[in-house]
Design a protein around this motif. Structure first.
Motif, short mmCIF file in Angstrom:
data_model
loop_
_atom_site.label_atom_id
_atom_site.label_comp_id
_atom_site.label_asym_id
_atom_site.label_seq_id
_atom_site.Cartn_x
_atom_site.Cartn_y
_atom_site.Cartn_z
N MET A 10 -15.19 -17.20 10.76
CA MET A 10 -14.68 -17.98 11.88
C MET A 10 -15.65 -19.03 12.42
SD MET A 10 -11.95 -16.33 11.62
CE MET A 10 -11.01 -17.27 12.83
N GLY A 11 -16.92 -18.95 12.06
CA GLY A 11 -17.93 -19.83 12.65
C GLY A 11 -17.94 -21.23 12.05
N GLY A 12 -18.27 -22.22 12.89
CA GLY A 12 -18.42 -23.59 12.42
C GLY A 12 -17.11 -24.36 12.34
N GLU A 13 -17.22 -25.62 11.96
CA GLU A 13 -16.05 -26.50 11.89
C GLU A 13 -15.20 -26.18 10.66
OE1 GLU A 13 -17.48 -30.53 11.98
OE2 GLU A 13 -18.87 -30.11 13.63
N ASN A 14 -13.89 -26.38 10.82
CA ASN A 14 -12.93 -26.24 9.71
C ASN A 14 -12.92 -24.84 9.10
OD1 ASN A 14 -10.89 -27.24 8.06
ND2 ASN A 14 -12.31 -27.88 6.46
N ASP A 39 -12.98 -11.12 19.18
CA ASP A 39 -13.79 -11.98 20.05
C ASP A 39 -14.31 -13.18 19.27
OD1 ASP A 39 -13.43 -10.17 22.10
OD2 ASP A 39 -15.27 -9.07 21.66
N PHE A 40 -14.49 -14.29 19.99
CA PHE A 40 -15.04 -15.50 19.39
C PHE A 40 -16.24 -15.97 20.20
CE2 PHE A 40 -15.34 -20.16 19.11
CZ PHE A 40 -15.55 -20.29 17.74
N ILE A 41 -17.34 -16.25 19.53
CA ILE A 41 -18.56 -16.75 20.19
C ILE A 41 -18.62 -18.26 20.07
CG2 ILE A 41 -21.08 -16.73 20.19
CD1 ILE A 41 -20.98 -13.89 19.12
N SER A 42 -18.70 -18.95 21.21
CA SER A 42 -18.81 -20.40 21.20
C SER A 42 -20.27 -20.80 21.41
CB SER A 42 -17.95 -21.01 22.32
OG SER A 42 -18.52 -20.74 23.59
N THR A 92 -23.67 -13.01 27.79
CA THR A 92 -22.26 -12.96 27.36
C THR A 92 -22.15 -12.47 25.93
OG1 THR A 92 -21.70 -14.81 28.83
CG2 THR A 92 -20.16 -14.34 27.04
N ILE A 93 -23.02 -12.97 25.07
CA ILE A 93 -23.00 -12.57 23.66
C ILE A 93 -23.25 -11.07 23.50
CG2 ILE A 93 -24.23 -12.81 21.45
CD1 ILE A 93 -24.79 -15.75 22.30
N LEU A 94 -24.21 -10.55 24.24
CA LEU A 94 -24.59 -9.14 24.10
C LEU A 94 -23.62 -8.19 24.78
CD1 LEU A 94 -28.46 -9.41 24.65
CD2 LEU A 94 -27.26 -9.00 22.50
N ARG A 95 -23.04 -8.62 25.90
CA ARG A 95 -22.20 -7.71 26.69
C ARG A 95 -20.71 -7.83 26.41
NH1 ARG A 95 -25.01 -8.47 32.69
NH2 ARG A 95 -27.09 -7.68 32.13
N SER A 96 -20.25 -9.04 26.14
CA SER A 96 -18.80 -9.27 26.09
C SER A 96 -18.25 -9.66 24.72
CB SER A 96 -18.42 -10.36 27.10
OG SER A 96 -18.91 -10.05 28.39
N LYS A 97 -19.11 -9.81 23.73
CA LYS A 97 -18.65 -10.29 22.42
C LYS A 97 -19.00 -9.31 21.30
CE LYS A 97 -16.97 -14.04 24.24
NZ LYS A 97 -17.28 -15.40 23.90
N LYS A 98 -18.82 -8.02 21.60
CA LYS A 98 -19.19 -7.00 20.61
C LYS A 98 -18.15 -6.84 19.50
CE LYS A 98 -22.16 -4.32 23.68
NZ LYS A 98 -22.47 -3.01 24.28
N ASN A 99 -17.00 -7.48 19.67
CA ASN A 99 -16.01 -7.44 18.61
C ASN A 99 -15.84 -8.83 17.98
OD1 ASN A 99 -14.11 -6.15 16.93
ND2 ASN A 99 -12.42 -6.74 18.25
N SER A 100 -16.96 -9.56 17.94
CA SER A 100 -16.94 -10.88 17.31
C SER A 100 -17.30 -10.77 15.83
CB SER A 100 -17.95 -11.80 18.01
OG SER A 100 -19.27 -11.33 17.80
N SER A 101 -17.01 -11.82 15.08
CA SER A 101 -17.29 -11.82 13.63
C SER A 101 -18.80 -11.78 13.36
CB SER A 101 -16.67 -13.06 12.97
OG SER A 101 -17.02 -14.24 13.67
N ILE A 102 -19.61 -12.40 14.21
CA ILE A 102 -21.06 -12.37 14.01
C ILE A 102 -21.62 -10.99 14.31
CG2 ILE A 102 -23.28 -13.34 14.74
CD1 ILE A 102 -21.86 -15.95 15.39
N PHE A 103 -21.20 -10.41 15.44
CA PHE A 103 -21.68 -9.08 15.83
C PHE A 103 -21.33 -8.04 14.76
CE2 PHE A 103 -21.93 -5.07 17.96
CZ PHE A 103 -22.83 -5.23 19.01
N LYS A 104 -20.06 -8.02 14.36
CA LYS A 104 -19.60 -7.00 13.41
C LYS A 104 -20.16 -7.23 12.00
CE LYS A 104 -17.12 -4.34 16.02
NZ LYS A 104 -17.52 -2.92 16.23
N GLY A 105 -20.31 -8.50 11.63
CA GLY A 105 -20.85 -8.81 10.31
C GLY A 105 -22.28 -8.35 10.16
N LEU A 106 -23.10 -8.60 11.18
CA LEU A 106 -24.50 -8.16 11.14
C LEU A 106 -24.60 -6.65 11.23
CD1 LEU A 106 -26.00 -10.99 13.34
CD2 LEU A 106 -26.79 -10.39 11.04
N GLU A 107 -23.74 -6.04 12.02
CA GLU A 107 -23.71 -4.58 12.12
C GLU A 107 -23.40 -3.96 10.77
OE1 GLU A 107 -21.91 -1.88 15.60
OE2 GLU A 107 -20.35 -2.67 14.26
N TYR A 108 -22.46 -4.55 10.04
CA TYR A 108 -22.11 -4.08 8.70
C TYR A 108 -23.28 -4.23 7.74
CZ TYR A 108 -19.67 -3.87 4.19
OH TYR A 108 -19.28 -3.53 2.92
#
Length: 337
Positions: free
Chosen positions: A13-17, A68-71, A78-94
């Motif tokens: 989901m990150g970045g343009e296009n 969740d989406f991180i802008s 906000t990133i640490l507390r409210s975006k735990k179901n984002s693609s970046i958070f979950k991808g790194l966790e994996y």
């Protein structure tokens, strides 16, 4: 899944296009590395719809749905507390939980930095990660770090960057004795800020002294005389963006010149082959994919505006670091100091 199989967790989901550019880039990458398993993180329905709609030949993949989406405007809290179901958070966790794996994203640099440190941690003996990337030069390419992760550094941090750069270079150019330099306003030993002098002293007191050529001025970066260029993140980031801006300025002006008249169009045809060689030499797509080096894992930052081909190169970088055990080489070098 085989324990030896390379797995890449991908922020779709990150970045343009996105997700198209991510998925198309993955298709291009898998043509050369078909044994690699990929796991996409993002909007499950949109990812699968994009693959089907564009008839992309992507195989050996899973999709993990995230909501969740991180802008770029999101702050650290906000990133640490409210975006735990984002693609970046979950991808790194994996990536942290799976061996022979790495993570690639075109998303927010700040989010990737913060969450990479949270999930992957640091290699023991390394204080801070550095953004490290390839930059073209007259002969081939150089490594440059840091390109924006650390605004304020110490001499010790720069020494660690030099050590990690040496390990990186030994992977991509095994048969070459690299030359290491510190970016500075002059080449004289008494030039520059105190932390630059401290870094030079530390390098000269280690095994890296055999590779150290001293201070390097910004106008010599493209000469090809230095293979590993060390800098604080503030200076490195300004240097990189200035170079990109000047390159774009020259390229766009050349295009205007060659379409200006029939005579100029003929001149272009006469030197088209040489111009294409130059274009490929400085093509930013093939240098896409900066590693956050120093982490206890593999995390790759792709340009936010990267096209599919450029994103495929970021995936290639990730695959290369996993298969060559970059972090083990850094650990071994630290132990030998």
């Amino acid at each position: 899944m085989s324990q030896r199989q390379v797995v890449i967790a991908i922020d779709a989901m990150g970045g343009e296009n996105s997700p198209f550019k991510v998925l198309k880039g993955t298709e291009i990458f898998l043509q050369k590395e078909p044994e690699t398993k990929v796991v996409f993180f993002g909007n499950d329905q949109l990812i699968k719809h994009t693959i089907k709609k564009n008839k992309l030949n992507i195989f050996n993949f899973d999709v993990v749905n995230t909501e969740d989406f991180i802008s770029d405007e999101d702050n650290v809290n906000t990133i640490l507390r409210s975006k735990k179901n984002s693609s970046i958070f979950k991808g790194l966790e994996y990536s942290k939980k799976n061996i022979n794996s790495g993570f690639v994203s075109s998303g927010s640099t700040a989010a990737i930095m913060v969450l990479s440190r949270l999930h992957l941690g640091m290699i023991e003996g390394i204080d801070r990660p550095a953004i490290c990337s390839l930059v073209p030069n007259k002969k081939n390419f150089s490594l440059m770090l840091d390109l924006g992760a650390n605004v304020i550094v110490s001499g010790s941090n720069l020494f660690q960057f030099a050590l990690m750069g040496y390990c990186y270079y030994s992977i991509i150019n095994k048969n070459t004795k690299p030359k290491i330099g510190i970016l500075n306003i002059g080449t004289e030993n008494n030039k520059g800020l105190e932390f630059l002098q401290d870094a030079a002293d530390l390098i000269l007191s280690s095994f890296l002294k055999d590779y150290f050529i001293g201070f390097v001025e910004p106008n010599k970066i493209t000469s090809g005389n230095c293979d590993i260029i060390i800098s604080d993140g503030y200076t490195g980031n300004i240097m990189l963006k200035s170079a990109e801006g000047i390159s774009n300025f020259i390229t766009s002006n050349l295009k205007e010149i060659f379409v200006k008249s029939v005579k100029n169009k003929i001149a272009y045809k006469l030197i088209e082959k040489d111009l294409n060689i130059l274009k490929n030499q400085v093509n930013p797509d093939i240098y896409n994919g900066a590693i956050l080096i120093g982490l206890n894992g593999i995390s790759i930052k792709s340009h936010g505006n990267a096209n599919p081909i450029a994103f495929s190169y970021a995936l290639k970088q990730c695959h290369n670091f996993i298969t060559n055990n970059l972090n083990k080489q850094i650990i071994k070098s630290i132990e030998n100091i």
